[in-house]
Design a protein around this motif. Structure first.
Motif: not given
Length: 593
Positions: A415, A419, A427
């Motif tokens: 992530l 991101a 997300q």
């Protein structure tokens, strides 16, 4: 012992030579024994089987290096096991008991390997398997991780097409001395097997045929590029067809090497699979075994990394052994067969097998030590680099819970890597559990809490590229239900999730109802089926792998760095010698009874 061996350079040529030798051998071998009035019409044959080594030449780390057995007090205990130096010693000792011995394997010898082998495209493992005296192996799904051409290089030799020769001397990689069998893997264009489908071995007057296969579902668990241009056929149909061929050639003693397996009812390596008259085994291999031709005398399996020795009736109701020796070289299976020299068949009532722990209290085999030492010298500059620090052991492959601390760590790393707006604006991230190959041990020669590049590579060896894509909220809910439906209905496959994503599983429900309606939230807000979200997964999952077709419906895809690079960057950003990374809590998915 006399064993016919030939280097494999093309399965059609090998089949022709083997058939010619067989015809000549069968016209003399068995009758000659009868004419001489041999004292016994039977002989004892031994098969020594391994499966799912995955390039673990050195003893596996953490819980991946343990086998569960019953201790002196009657309670289960974890026993350290594995390492090819110890495996080689114990195979030699087993062969010394019976000179009529063959060593066989049921696939995934390479692929998803620790750095020592993976860094060199598994040439070290093939070299070690040659030294172990392996005679024949089926392919497994991981043999296709780098595609058909690379698998054929493993068989036939030659240096890597991009990285060249690894040895300082410039010596060319020699390939496997053993035969890789792929009976159910055919070229989509020609319909022919891409490698030898069968192998016929001659041992002191006995002829034994081997049929090697991987699971039909290999394309579902390998990247699309790895199986491009290939078709994987039904295991039962394939084995039964080649059994008929072997019988036409006069071969009546037949063993299937199958990279597909089952799930035992106990995690103790030598539990009684048929205790109380019921079968303590479930999974795909059960139905396969029940339908394989009755002429097949034994089935050596793998894939599930489990250990079992089970008797499963064949179509005629005769008992037939089905075995598996766990994984990572922690066990080997000893299968003892009685061969009738007159009928040239196995006496099925006298077939017996047992799994043996590869204990580390025996002398190391010097040949294997030499292999490991040589390749470790080449790997050392990369392998020993410190990449992070942890506050305690982080379980991944060794975790017994559906959500693992390592799963949280990897999902968070993915992530974070995707991101930023220019990196994908992710997300949330999903990680497939099968891609987590090991644990982070806390203690080690480099110092407590230190994570080396080799350890990180062992956890994430595939170097899959990250893909960030747009999915609808409904597609995300579909992904969650696909964990327990479709291809994953029989054995749920729980994706690991990044921080901020939570949901509840109700184990009392069935199918899609297990995912509790309204419980799926991102940063505390319920997932809106009408909205779109940016989701990061590795390229394998992005193609719908592991039974998640909903992940293949994404749009606006952006390919980023590799999963290994994401993990390395996260460790570098969030840990130091004075502030080690805490062990993740693994509390994002709630399971209710």
């Amino acid at each position: 012992m006399t064993v016919l061996r030939r280097r494999h350079r093309g399965w059609l040529a090998v089949a022709t030579v083997a058939t010619a030798s067989l015809i000549g051998g069968l016209t003399t071998a068995a009758p000659a024994s009868a004419d001489r009035g041999a004292p016994s019409r039977t002989m004892d044959l031994q098969l020594l089987a391994i499966n799912d080594l995955h390039g673990n030449l050195e003893p596996p780390q953490g819980s991946s290096g343990n086998i569960t057995e019953i201790g002196p007090d009657g309670a289960p205990k974890a026993t350290p096991a594995g390492g090819v130096e110890y495996l080689a010693t114990q195979l030699k000792a087993a062969r010394a008991k019976n000179p009529n011995s063959l060593t066989v394997a049921a696939g995934d010898m390479i692929g998803a390997s620790p750095l020592l082998s993976g860094l060199f495209h598994d040439e070290p493992t093939i070299e070690a398997l040659n030294g172990l005296g392996l005679d024949v192996s089926s392919v497994g799904n991981h043999e296709f991780d780098e595609g058909r051409a690379e698998l054929l290089r493993m068989q036939n030799g030659g240096c890597h097409p991009k990285e060249g020769c690894y040895k300082p001397s410039g010596a060319e990689f020699g390939g496997a001395d053993f035969e890789y069998l792929a009976a159910n893997v055919v070229d989509q264009r020609t319909g022919l097997p891409i490698m030898a489908p069968v192998s016929i071995k001659y041992v002191n007057g006995a002829w034994v045929g081997f049929i090697g296969m991987t699971l039909e579902g290999t394309p579902d668990i390998v990247t699309a590029e790895g199986v491009k241009g290939l078709r994987f056929k039904d295991e039962v149909e394939t084995a039964n067809r080649y059994t008929k061929l072997l019988k036409l050639l006069g071969i009546k003693s037949i063993v299937v090497l199958l990279h597909e397996g089952g799930l035992p009812s106990s995690n103790v390596y030598n539990y009684d699979c048929n205790a109380g008259g019921s079968l303590g085994l479930s999974g795909p291999v059960v139905d396969i075994a029940k339908n394989l031709d009755s002429e097949i005398d034994a089935v050596v399996t793998g894939h599930t990394h489990q250990s079992y020795v089970c008797s499963i009736p064949d179509p005629k109701g005769q008992p037939r052994l089905v075995t598996s020796g766990a994984s990572f070289g922690r066990l080997y299976t000893e299968i003892n067969l009685t061969y009738d020299m007159r009928t040239r068949d196995i006496v099925r009532t006298k077939v017996a097998a047992a799994n043996h722990v590869v204990r580390r209290d025996v002398a190391k085999d010097p040949v294997m030590t030499s292999v490991i030492t040589e390749w470790n010298k080449l790997a050392a500059p990369v392998a020993n680099r410190q990449v992070g620090w942890i506050a305690g052991k982080i379980d991944g492959r060794g975790s017994t819970a559906p959500e693992s601390p390592m799963g949280d760590l990897i999902a968070d790393a993915q992530l974070e890597a995707t991101a930023a707006p220019d990196k994908g604006a992710a997300q949330l991230a999903f990680m497939n559990p099968g891609g987590i190959r090991s644990d982070f041990a806390y203690e080690g020669p480099e110092g407590n809490g230190v994570v080396t590049y080799a350890e990180a590579f062992t956890v994430q060896p595939f170097t899959n590229m990250m893909v960030t894509q747009t999915l609808t909220g409904q597609a995300i809910l579909d992904v969650l239900t696909q964990q327990v439906t479709g291809a994953n209905a029989a054995n749920p496959r729980w994706l690991q999730v990044s921080k901020g994503f939570t949901y509840t599983v109700d184990r009392s429900q069935t199918g899609a109802a297990k995912i509790v309606a309204g419980s799926v939230k991102l940063n505390g807000e319920p997932i809106d089926t009408a909205r779109t979200y940016r989701v990061s997964v590795n390229e394998f999952l992005a193609g719908g792998g592991d039974g998640f077709p909903a992940l293949a419906t994404g749009t606006d895809k952006l390919v980023g760095s590799s999963d290994l690079d994401a993990l390395l960057a996260y460790l570098g950003a969030h840990s130091s010698a004075t502030a080690p990374l805490p062990v993740p809590a693994a509390d994002r998915i709630t399971f209710t009874a």
